[in-house]
Design a protein around this motif. Structure first.
Motif, PDB file in Angstrom:
ATOM      1  N   VAL A  55       0.855  -1.177   0.000  1.00 17.12           N
ATOM      2  CA  VAL A  55       0.000   0.000   0.000  1.00 17.12           C
ATOM      3  C   VAL A  55       0.893   1.229   0.000  1.00 17.12           C
ATOM      4  CG1 VAL A  55      -1.743   1.328   1.250  1.00 17.12           C
ATOM      5  CG2 VAL A  55      -1.878  -1.171   1.190  1.00 17.12           C
ATOM      6  N   LEU A  56       0.700   2.102  -0.982  1.00 16.10           N
ATOM      7  CA  LEU A  56       1.438   3.353  -1.079  1.00 16.10           C
ATOM      8  C   LEU A  56       0.576   4.442  -0.456  1.00 16.10           C
ATOM      9  CD1 LEU A  56       2.630   3.106  -4.801  1.00 16.10           C
ATOM     10  CD2 LEU A  56       3.591   2.005  -2.771  1.00 16.10           C
ATOM     11  N   ALA A  57       0.983   4.930   0.701  1.00 15.05           N
ATOM     12  CA  ALA A  57       0.184   5.909   1.442  1.00 15.05           C
ATOM     13  C   ALA A  57       0.881   7.260   1.463  1.00 15.05           C
ATOM     14  CB  ALA A  57      -0.047   5.428   2.872  1.00 15.05           C
ATOM     15  N   PRO A  58       0.230   8.322   0.954  1.00 12.13           N
ATOM     16  CA  PRO A  58       0.854   9.651   0.977  1.00 12.13           C
ATOM     17  C   PRO A  58       0.996  10.168   2.397  1.00 12.13           C
ATOM     18  CG  PRO A  58      -1.423   9.796   0.228  1.00 12.13           C
ATOM     19  CD  PRO A  58      -1.115   8.342   0.343  1.00 12.13           C
ATOM     20  N   GLU A  59       2.115  10.831   2.662  1.00 12.89           N
ATOM     21  CA  GLU A  59       2.401  11.390   3.987  1.00 12.89           C
ATOM     22  C   GLU A  59       2.017  12.870   4.031  1.00 12.89           C
ATOM     23  OE1 GLU A  59       3.519  10.171   6.772  1.00 12.89           O
ATOM     24  OE2 GLU A  59       4.301   8.194   6.273  1.00 12.89           O
ATOM     25  N   ASP A  60       1.602  13.334   5.203  1.00 16.92           N
ATOM     26  CA  ASP A  60       1.262  14.747   5.367  1.00 16.92           C
ATOM     27  C   ASP A  60       2.464  15.646   5.100  1.00 16.92           C
ATOM     28  OD1 ASP A  60      -1.314  14.079   6.031  1.00 16.92           O
ATOM     29  OD2 ASP A  60      -0.965  14.151   8.194  1.00 16.92           O
ATOM     30  N   GLU A  61       3.672  15.119   5.434  1.00 13.68           N
ATOM     31  CA  GLU A  61       4.889  15.915   5.242  1.00 13.68           C
ATOM     32  C   GLU A  61       5.390  15.858   3.802  1.00 13.68           C
ATOM     33  OE1 GLU A  61       4.706  13.335   7.311  1.00 13.68           O
ATOM     34  OE2 GLU A  61       4.517  14.220   9.305  1.00 13.68           O
ATOM     35  N   GLY A  62       4.711  15.110   2.954  1.00 17.90           N
ATOM     36  CA  GLY A  62       5.159  14.906   1.578  1.00 17.90           C
ATOM     37  C   GLY A  62       5.781  13.545   1.425  1.00 17.90           C
ATOM     38  N   GLY A  63       5.800  13.041   0.204  1.00 15.91           N
ATOM     39  CA  GLY A  63       6.340  11.716  -0.040  1.00 15.91           C
ATOM     40  C   GLY A  63       5.350  10.629   0.337  1.00 15.91           C
ATOM     41  N   TYR A  64       5.858   9.395   0.383  1.00 20.97           N
ATOM     42  CA  TYR A  64       5.000   8.231   0.618  1.00 20.97           C
ATOM     43  C   TYR A  64       5.593   7.317   1.670  1.00 20.97           C
ATOM     44  CZ  TYR A  64       2.233   9.259  -3.555  1.00 20.97           C
ATOM     45  OH  TYR A  64       1.408   9.856  -4.466  1.00 20.97           O
ATOM     46  N   SER A  65       4.709   6.588   2.338  1.00 22.05           N
ATOM     47  CA  SER A  65       5.093   5.417   3.102  1.00 22.05           C
ATOM     48  C   SER A  65       4.565   4.194   2.363  1.00 22.05           C
ATOM     49  CB  SER A  65       4.503   5.449   4.521  1.00 22.05           C
ATOM     50  OG  SER A  65       5.230   6.325   5.347  1.00 22.05           O
ATOM     51  N   ILE A  66       5.321   3.104   2.441  1.00 21.07           N
ATOM     52  CA  ILE A  66       4.893   1.857   1.813  1.00 21.07           C
ATOM     53  C   ILE A  66       4.663   0.829   2.919  1.00 21.07           C
ATOM     54  CG2 ILE A  66       5.530  -0.011   0.244  1.00 21.07           C
ATOM     55  CD1 ILE A  66       7.270   1.941  -1.283  1.00 21.07           C
ATOM     56  N   VAL A  94       7.332   7.396 -10.410  1.00 22.36           N
ATOM     57  CA  VAL A  94       8.376   8.418 -10.280  1.00 22.36           C
ATOM     58  C   VAL A  94       8.211   9.186  -8.971  1.00 22.36           C
ATOM     59  CG1 VAL A  94       9.281  10.562 -11.253  1.00 22.36           C
ATOM     60  CG2 VAL A  94       8.717   8.644 -12.760  1.00 22.36           C
ATOM     61  N   SER A  95       6.976   9.493  -8.603  1.00 25.69           N
ATOM     62  CA  SER A  95       6.742  10.286  -7.396  1.00 25.69           C
ATOM     63  C   SER A  95       7.082   9.507  -6.133  1.00 25.69           C
ATOM     64  CB  SER A  95       5.286  10.765  -7.341  1.00 25.69           C
ATOM     65  OG  SER A  95       4.393   9.682  -7.181  1.00 25.69           O
ATOM     66  N   VAL A  96       7.012   8.174  -6.196  1.00 28.09           N
ATOM     67  CA  VAL A  96       7.295   7.365  -5.008  1.00 28.09           C
ATOM     68  C   VAL A  96       8.773   7.007  -4.906  1.00 28.09           C
ATOM     69  CG1 VAL A  96       6.799   5.180  -3.823  1.00 28.09           C
ATOM     70  CG2 VAL A  96       4.959   6.415  -4.956  1.00 28.09           C
ATOM     71  N   VAL A  97       9.366   6.520  -6.008  1.00 28.40           N
ATOM     72  CA  VAL A  97      10.748   6.023  -5.940  1.00 28.40           C
ATOM     73  C   VAL A  97      11.646   6.665  -6.979  1.00 28.40           C
ATOM     74  CG1 VAL A  97      10.129   3.799  -4.935  1.00 28.40           C
ATOM     75  CG2 VAL A  97      10.165   4.047  -7.421  1.00 28.40           C
ATOM     76  N   PRO A 117      11.166   6.291   0.068  1.00 21.66           N
ATOM     77  CA  PRO A 117      10.015   6.182   0.970  1.00 21.66           C
ATOM     78  C   PRO A 117      10.317   5.254   2.137  1.00 21.66           C
ATOM     79  CG  PRO A 117       9.703   4.806  -0.966  1.00 21.66           C
ATOM     80  CD  PRO A 117      10.963   5.601  -1.202  1.00 21.66           C
ATOM     81  N   GLY A 118       9.645   5.497   3.245  1.00 21.31           N
ATOM     82  CA  GLY A 118       9.728   4.540   4.343  1.00 21.31           C
ATOM     83  C   GLY A 118       8.943   3.291   3.988  1.00 21.31           C
ATOM     84  N   VAL A 119       9.484   2.128   4.322  1.00 23.81           N
ATOM     85  CA  VAL A 119       8.810   0.855   4.041  1.00 23.81           C
ATOM     86  C   VAL A 119       8.610   0.140   5.369  1.00 23.81           C
ATOM     87  CG1 VAL A 119       8.907  -1.330   2.797  1.00 23.81           C
ATOM     88  CG2 VAL A 119       9.936   0.719   1.787  1.00 23.81           C
ATOM     89  N   TRP A 120       7.349  -0.224   5.656  1.00 28.90           N
ATOM     90  CA  TRP A 120       7.011  -0.762   6.960  1.00 28.90           C
ATOM     91  C   TRP A 120       6.192  -2.043   6.805  1.00 28.90           C
ATOM     92  CZ3 TRP A 120       9.598   2.295  10.156  1.00 28.90           C
ATOM     93  CH2 TRP A 120       9.828   3.608   9.768  1.00 28.90           C
ATOM     94  N   PRO A 121       6.599  -3.145   7.459  1.00 22.44           N
ATOM     95  CA  PRO A 121       5.777  -4.355   7.418  1.00 22.44           C
ATOM     96  C   PRO A 121       4.555  -4.202   8.311  1.00 22.44           C
ATOM     97  CG  PRO A 121       7.677  -4.700   8.855  1.00 22.44           C
ATOM     98  CD  PRO A 121       7.840  -3.331   8.234  1.00 22.44           C
ATOM     99  N   LEU A 122       3.415  -4.672   7.844  1.00 26.78           N
ATOM    100  CA  LEU A 122       2.218  -4.648   8.681  1.00 26.78           C
ATOM    101  C   LEU A 122       2.443  -5.555   9.893  1.00 26.78           C
ATOM    102  CD1 LEU A 122      -0.802  -3.498   8.390  1.00 26.78           C
ATOM    103  CD2 LEU A 122      -1.389  -5.913   8.086  1.00 26.78           C
ATOM    104  N   GLY A 165       1.099   6.706  12.506  1.00 26.37           N
ATOM    105  CA  GLY A 165       2.459   7.203  12.624  1.00 26.37           C
ATOM    106  C   GLY A 165       2.832   8.060  11.438  1.00 26.37           C
ATOM    107  N   SER A 166       4.039   8.574  11.487  1.00 29.35           N
ATOM    108  CA  SER A 166       4.477   9.497  10.455  1.00 29.35           C
ATOM    109  C   SER A 166       5.939   9.246  10.153  1.00 29.35           C
ATOM    110  CB  SER A 166       4.279  10.947  10.926  1.00 29.35           C
ATOM    111  OG  SER A 166       4.993  11.841  10.114  1.00 29.35           O
ATOM    112  N   SER A 167       6.316   9.531   8.920  1.00 28.93           N
ATOM    113  CA  SER A 167       7.716   9.403   8.546  1.00 28.93           C
ATOM    114  C   SER A 167       8.596  10.350   9.364  1.00 28.93           C
ATOM    115  CB  SER A 167       7.897   9.694   7.055  1.00 28.93           C
ATOM    116  OG  SER A 167       7.407  10.987   6.737  1.00 28.93           O
TER     117      SER A 167
END
Length: 360
Positions: free
Chosen positions: A57-68, A223-226, A232-237, A262-264
């Motif tokens: 899941v590619l989730a946009p961050e409030d600070e910009g960028g994405y978390s995966i 392009v916007s993610v990687v 991007p931060g990558v986090w296992p569920l 949480g947040s990056s």
């Protein structure tokens, strides 16, 4: 004069149409970027037989960028129509649309777009990397011992990395973590791809995927993610193993909620967990609860010579808000502002109030 005037108007009209058409592609890409601001995007990986083996899941961050967020395909979730089902079964029965809806319910975030990738997608992406780093916080080993990772850097060639990813799908022990480490290492490798090579690569990857996004939008998303310089931060569920022969993973609800909320920006803070009792295993359990908060966590599990009756959460001057989140996540702890700590440092000393009742 009439002839020259007509010719001038024709040239002006042609130039206008030409520049409008030329700019339309850029406008499409801009629309592509804007399309993701309202929600996350699901990526579903399938094997050559079409069975689901990866969920991101590619989730946009409030600070910009994405978390995966990486999710094992054998994760079991509640559905509105068929009770509890594994994600791979949902994909097999309904395809990526119902899968995206189910994962949106699990994470409690909107997911309106999806894309399905395959081995060819992964091979093309990994082919741009000379090395993929499985950087582990602690030693990891699959249940059968096929994969052993040391704490720290584990640098491997793309072929080896892809074989480890494939093996992780069927591993109930370290599999979910290894999947996250693969995609983290891959995203870091792609971040070093020169900008002039990234756009063609993104278009090539998009061409291997089925999606409800247009090809231009999907390439823009990649392009916007990687893209060059982006990591991007990558986090296992957070999941736990359950079941016997037909095993599966269960999400850990409170840790899933902490991860999504949480947040990056958490990466700006250092958090140390110490044992303030004579009981073993408390630090590891607390660190597992705190891991989804995305802080830089270190552990000192050695038993203490002094038993603390109450858990202490000691905070640097700029970490008070984070300390409250730590306390809420642990369900215990007294917050103490410590002027001797670095501004963005948190030290948790586990006390006897966190010792399970049967071990006190």
């Amino acid at each position: 004069m009439i002839i020259f005037a007509g010719l001038a108007l024709s040239i002006a009209a042609f130039a206008t149409i030409f520049w409008l058409e030329r700019s339309r592609g850029a406008q499409d890409i801009a629309v592509g970027y804007q399309a993701y601001e309202g929600g996350a995007v699901l990526l579903a990986g399938v094997d050559p037989e079409g069975a689901l083996n990866q969920v991101l899941v590619l989730a946009p961050e409030d600070e910009g960028g994405y978390s995966i967020y990486t999710i094992p395909a054998r994760t079991i979730v509640a559905t509105s129509s068929a009770g509890f089902q594994r994600l791979d079964a949902i994909m097999a029965d309904g395809g990526p649309g119902p899968l995206a809806d189910t994962v949106a319910g699990l994470l409690q975030i909107p997911i309106g777009r999806y894309a399905v990738f395959n081995d060819q997608t992964l091979e093309k992406a990994a082919g741009k990397a000379e090395i993929i780093n499985f950087r582990a916080d602690q030693p990891l080993e699959t249940a059968g011992g096929e994969i052993r990772l040391a704490a720290g850097d584990n640098l491997v060639a793309p072929d080896t990395a892809l074989s480890w990813l494939k093996a992780s799908v069927a591993d109930p022990q370290a599999g979910p973590t290894i999947q996250a480490l693969f995609f983290r290492g891959l995203s870091q490798a792609l971040a070093s791809v020169p900008e002039e090579e990234m756009d063609p690569l993104a278009a090539e990857l998009a061409g291997t995927m089925d999606s409800n996004l247009g090809p231009g939008e999907l390439a823009a998303l990649i392009v916007s993610v990687v893209g060059s310089g982006r990591q991007p931060g990558v986090w296992p569920l957070p999941v736990r193993y359950a079941g016997g022969e037909d095993w599966y993973f269960e999400p850990v609800p409170d840790q899933v909620s902490a991860l999504v909320q949480g947040s990056s920006a958490g990466a700006l803070f250092d958090l140390e967990v110490r044992n303030g009792t004579e009981t073993t295993g408390l630090v590891e359990a607390a660190a597992a609860k705190l891991a989804p908060l995305r802080y830089n966590i270190s552990q000192n599990p050695a038993p203490s010579e002094v038993n603390y009756d109450h858990t202490q959460i000691r905070c640097g001057s700029e970490a008070l808000a984070e300390c409250k989140v730590v306390r809420d996540t642990l369900g215990a702890g007294t917050i103490i502002k410590d002027e001797f700590l670095d501004e963005r440092r948190i030290t948790v000393i586990i006390g006897r109030d966190m010792v399970p009742a049967g071990e006190q």
